[in-house]
Every structure is written in C-alpha cells, then in structure tokens.
Design an enzyme around this catalytic site. Sequence first.
Site, PDB file in Angstrom:
ATOM      1  CB  CYS A 159      61.008  20.590  23.173  1.00  0.00           C
ATOM      2  SG  CYS A 159      61.085  19.675  21.626  1.00  0.00           S
ATOM      3  CD  GLU A 202      29.369  36.851  59.131  1.00  0.00           C
ATOM      4  OE1 GLU A 202      28.402  37.626  59.150  1.00  0.00           O
ATOM      5  OE2 GLU A 202      30.201  36.771  60.041  1.00  0.00           O
ATOM      6  CB  CYS A 205      62.127  16.793  23.597  1.00  0.00           C
ATOM      7  SG  CYS A 205      60.338  16.624  23.551  1.00  0.00           S
ATOM      8  CB  CYS A 253      58.194  18.097  19.222  1.00  0.00           C
ATOM      9  SG  CYS A 253      57.729  17.533  20.862  1.00  0.00           S
ATOM     10  CD  GLU A 312      39.125  34.027  61.371  1.00  0.00           C
ATOM     11  OE1 GLU A 312      39.466  32.905  61.050  1.00  0.00           O
ATOM     12  OE2 GLU A 312      38.123  34.237  62.069  1.00  0.00           O
ATOM     13  CB  SER A 355      34.730  26.850  68.375  1.00  0.00           C
ATOM     14  OG  SER A 355      34.166  25.996  69.324  1.00  0.00           O
ATOM     15  CE  LYS A 401      34.655  28.755  60.158  1.00  0.00           C
ATOM     16  NZ  LYS A 401      36.115  28.745  60.133  1.00  0.00           N
ATOM     17  CD  GLU A 431      51.918  64.169  48.121  1.00  0.00           C
ATOM     18  OE1 GLU A 431      51.755  65.250  48.656  1.00  0.00           O
ATOM     19  OE2 GLU A 431      52.837  63.929  47.297  1.00  0.00           O
TER      20      GLU A 431
END
Length: 674
Positions: A427, A116, A409, A433, A174, A85, A118, A38
């Site tokens: 296996c 918050e 195996c 086993c 960001e 920074s 980061k 749509e």
Amino acid sequence: MSVSTAAEAARAVQLRRDLEQHNYNYYVLDQPTIADGEWDKLFHELLALETAHPELATPDSPTQRVGSKPLESFASVTHRVPMLSLGNAFTDEDIDNFDRRCREGLDVAEVEYSCEAKFDGLAISLTYENGQFVQGATRGDGTVGEDVTQNLRTVRSIPLAIDSKAARLEVRGEVLMLRKDFDKLNARQAARGEKLFVNPRNASAGSLRQLDPKLTAERPLTFFAYGIGAIEGAELPVSHSALMDWLAALRFPVALQRRVVRGAAGLLDFYREIGALRPSLPFDIDGVVYKVNRFSQQQSLGFVSRAPRFAIAHKFPAEEATTVLLGIDVQVGRTGAITPVARLQPVFVGGTTVSNATLHNEDELKRKDLKIGDTVVVRRAGDVIPEVAAVIYAKRPADASEFVMPTACPECGSAIIKLEGEAVARCTGGLICPAQRKQALLHYAQRRAVDIEGLGDKLVDQLVDGDIVHTPADLYKLGVAALAGLERMAEKSATNLVASIEQSKSTTLAKFLFGLGIRHVGEATAKDLAKHFGKLDAIMDANIGQLLEVNDVGPVVAESLRKFFDQPHNREVVEQLRAGGVHWKEHEPAAVTGPSEGPFAGKTVVLTGTLSGMSRDEAKEKLEALGAKVSGSVSKKTDYVIAGEEAGSKLDKARELGVAVLDEQQFLALLQGD
Ligand code: 5U1
C-alpha cells in the site's frame, strides 16, 4: 579394459572407505568435513576405476547407490519378525494407565523406560547378512511388505555395509525427508512446473515407491533406526537404550531425542520437553514413543493382538488438517506489505481452532494455484502462524473462483503497487493508512524499542480509529482523562499507561532509531548506526556513501534510510518526539566502546541453536562486551557463526558461504582467551 594393478585395487578400497566416511559425516553426523566438489571428484575417480576394471567393483561401493534399472513392479517380502504397530495414547491419564499396566504386569514398584521421538515417516526394515545390506522392505501390512531394496540403496544415510559379524540382522526404522530438503524439493518441483508435495511424509512415500530408482536417487530421503527385527549370530544387548547405542556404533542414524526415565512422571516430562522442541526439529514428528527399557521385561509383558504391551506412542496434536477456503482477504502490515489471508471453515489443528491462515504473498498464491472454494491442507506447527500448506485439487468444486488482488488498499484506498523484483505488493499510503499507522505505533512502543508497557493492539485500534493518535509523537500528548474514556481503560490503567509513556522518554539512540520502523533497519543495524554516528542528526543527514561506511549497512539499507529521512513528514515526527521530551545520550561519532583487541573485537557474529551453558542473551552480552556485533542473519560479512544444539538454517547458510563456525566449546575457549 585392462587388468587392474595392485595400486589401483588399493586405491579403489581407499576411495570407497573415504567416500563412505564422508557420507557418514554428512548424512548421519551432519558434520561435513569436505566440500561437495571435492566429494564429486573422489566419486568420479572411483567410478572411472570401477568402469575400467569391473572386477574392482563391490556391492557396497558408493557407486552402487545411484540407481539401477527400473522395475516392473515391487516383489513381496514376508517379514521374518512381524513389523508391529503401536497403541496410541493422547492424555496424561492414558500414560498413567500405561505405566500402571506395566508395573502390575511386571510386579515392580517402578519401571525404567526408554523414550524417543516418533518420526512421521515410513516404517521400513533393512536386512544385513554378514555385514552386507541385502534387502530393504516397506512395512506393508506388518507381515508382508514390498521389496524396495534398490530405492533404499540410494538413501545415503543407510549403510551398505556394517561392521557386524551377525549372520543376519534386520534393522527397523523410518525413512523420512528433512524439512529443509522437502522445501528445496518443492521449490524444484515448482520451478519445473510439476506438482507440489503436501508434506514431507507424502514426499517420502512417493519417493520410496518409485519403480525407477534413479528417480528415488534424486529425492533427498533420510533414515533413522529405532529397533531390530530378526537377529542371528550376534548377541542382543540387554535393553532398548543399549540397542540404540549399538546401532549408533554400527553407524546407523539414531535420533538424538531419546532418554531413559523412570515412572509416568519421567514419561510426561519427556513428552512436554519434546513437544516444546517439536517446531525447531529438522524433521516432522507426530509424538514420542515409550518402551519398557529391559528386553527381559518386554518379553514378559508380551503382546496384545498385534501391538506390544511394553510400548506405546504418545501422540502430539496433529499439525495438519483439511478444511475449506471460504475467502481471501488482504492484511496491511507496518511497511504497507499486503498479505493475502485465507478465511477458512474453522478447523481444529495444532491444538487450537484455526479460521485464518497466511497465504504469504501473491506469487505464493499463484504457485499454489489456489481458488476460493478449494479444500486445503492447513498447517499449524507450534506457535508459528497457521499457513495453507497445500491444495487438494481433486476436491476442487466446479464453481471455485479465482482471487483477484485489489489495486486499492482496503484500509485507506491508496494505490497498491508491486515493485519490480519484489514478491510483496505494498500500500502506498504510508502513515495516512490507518493499518500502517497502528502497526507503526505498536512497533515504536514495543519492549525492544522505547518500551511503553500497556500499549497493546486493542488500545492502539481505539486511538487510531478515534483519530486521537496519528504518529508516535501524539502519544506524549495523551493525558489520563483522554485515556480513561476508552473501552477497557479504567482510571488506574490510564494512570499506569501515562506513567509508562513518560518513562519511555528516556531511551537510547539505537532503541529510538529502531522504533521509527525504517524498512530494513532492525535492532542490530540500529545499534550499528548509533554506535557509528553517535548522534541522530548525523544519521539523518548522512549521504549514501557515509551510510555505507557502517558495519553491515549495504545499499538497500542505506537507500531506505535516505528515503525515510528525505520525507519531510518523517523529520517532522522526529522533531515532535524530541520536542515532546524523548531523549537519549549522544556521543562523538565512532567512539569505540568495546575492546579493540581480542578474538571478537570488531567481528560480526551470529548465534544459532541452543547453547547448553548460557542463554542467547547472555552470550550476546558477553560478545558485545568483547567488541563484537551480534547480528541476526548470516551474510558474507559474518565473521563467525556460533552453533549450539539443533542449529538450523543459519548454520546451513554459514556452510554455504564458507563462514567460520564455532561450536559451544570453541566459543567458550575463545571467551576464556584459551
Ligand atoms: N521411534 C519409534 N517409532 N516406532 C514405531 N520407535 C518405534 N517402535 C515401534 C514402532 C512401530 O515398534 C516397536 C516398539 C516394536
């Protein structure tokens, strides 16, 4: 080309508004209100109008996102306000010191902080002039970045126009890639035989620095705002939290994971809470950020060199590290599945030392083109099993060697085969086993099955390796004397174990059936089968057609049940278990236990995400009491998906299949019969 009519001009305005609203619903709110097809129809209608009448096109039209001509190189952009920074903190003590410095600097007893998540992405700055997006730049060295406007226009969560009278507003945040988009992108790269990206961050960086914006447009990037740079002609809110609310009102995506707290204790609570949420977030984060909330206080604290004194990044342990692949072994699972396991030079990642990592299956190995001796990126997120996320091909040594999947195996010598259409090799030894036998015993004894407390893997290893126990039925022959002779087994723990084995004899048909470990028969299917047939013999003797009558049982499950009960040794174990005293209450077939009316009667429901008002178990219990079957996976047969906070792939699947989705409020309303 003809001059546009007033109706066409009005239609173009309406289409632009509608398309941007749908973009916002989809990319920012994550709540689409229109099907993709749509959206495409509306988009092409607008494109056709603007192509026929170029005077109708505007710079903020959704058609202008798609990507213009490739650039020769990126121009430089000098940031009006430097992009700072943040200082890093790693320990609780670092945070106590940060809080103390803020308190002392402000001469207050307690500081209010805005916290918050980061993001682990790439910092960018978006400039809006009189409400129009005019320039986007990378952080660069903080003073000068690169002009990536064309590429950022393709990021659909970035608004091309905002409802602000500011002559100039720089929004900082960001660019990143959601994990699900990253997985899809890598699957597409693999299908095209192209190089895989190491992680979402690298994929985002590579995508943002494409000179051809058409390539960026193909990459599913997203954006989250976390602050501003220059602001001219508009009033700055009084605090960081108010700023975030303002940016959200301007329709910028902002993280939901933010909170205002007081003091160091509030900061540390937030850190632990987000740390626990980290593996389930839809994107990668590498820590949390704390900022003194009031801008007046931020200003009085100021800066030290290029980092603010009023903010700090509290980092989580790195989830990725590079190391060397020393070898590859294979592990045998309960159903014989052979999993290649990487033996690694030990490396500290995700807060622990990792020396093994799963390689999933042979196809995955081939896809990654992994060789022994390679330098690899190991990822360990939360409690998830560590995995080899990527190979650093540039570091491949000349003597790197290929791994060859064994044909027998390593545990029992039986042939390993790979069925057509299956990614996993198996296996063929079954319960011969020892590896499969051990897993089968642990599966039988787990809490969700017959629940034998105290039967852990170390004990099972001894019982199988010492030839004491071969099948679950042998557990009921164990006495205190035999157990007390085993390593780490004192008389008291042996007595306790025998008591809990005794207790496990009284179980339910569903738990017993689940405990048998039949392939594809999980807890929910076992419950369905028990409810439908009522008696074990009826299940053991049911033909495929009868099995298919059970809710949520398809051909794969039916076939697996038949195969299991057609094997005489499996029937023998069942008989031995019954003879050993394992019992449950049986009932007549298809007895209806839940109500036959009501919104959830007979419905298949899947729960996903976190509900704020009740635990998942409580919700499950309530639903089952109302006659619903609660399943763990979404399929076409699902009637409802109930989606709480942070719902993930199950919600995506529901949308893909067109299954009805209920949020918590709608769910509660139905529970209360509103
Ligand atoms: N979430 C978030 N990330 N981050 C990075 N907020 C934030 N703030 C930053 C940076 C560099 O800087 C401001 C405190 C100036």
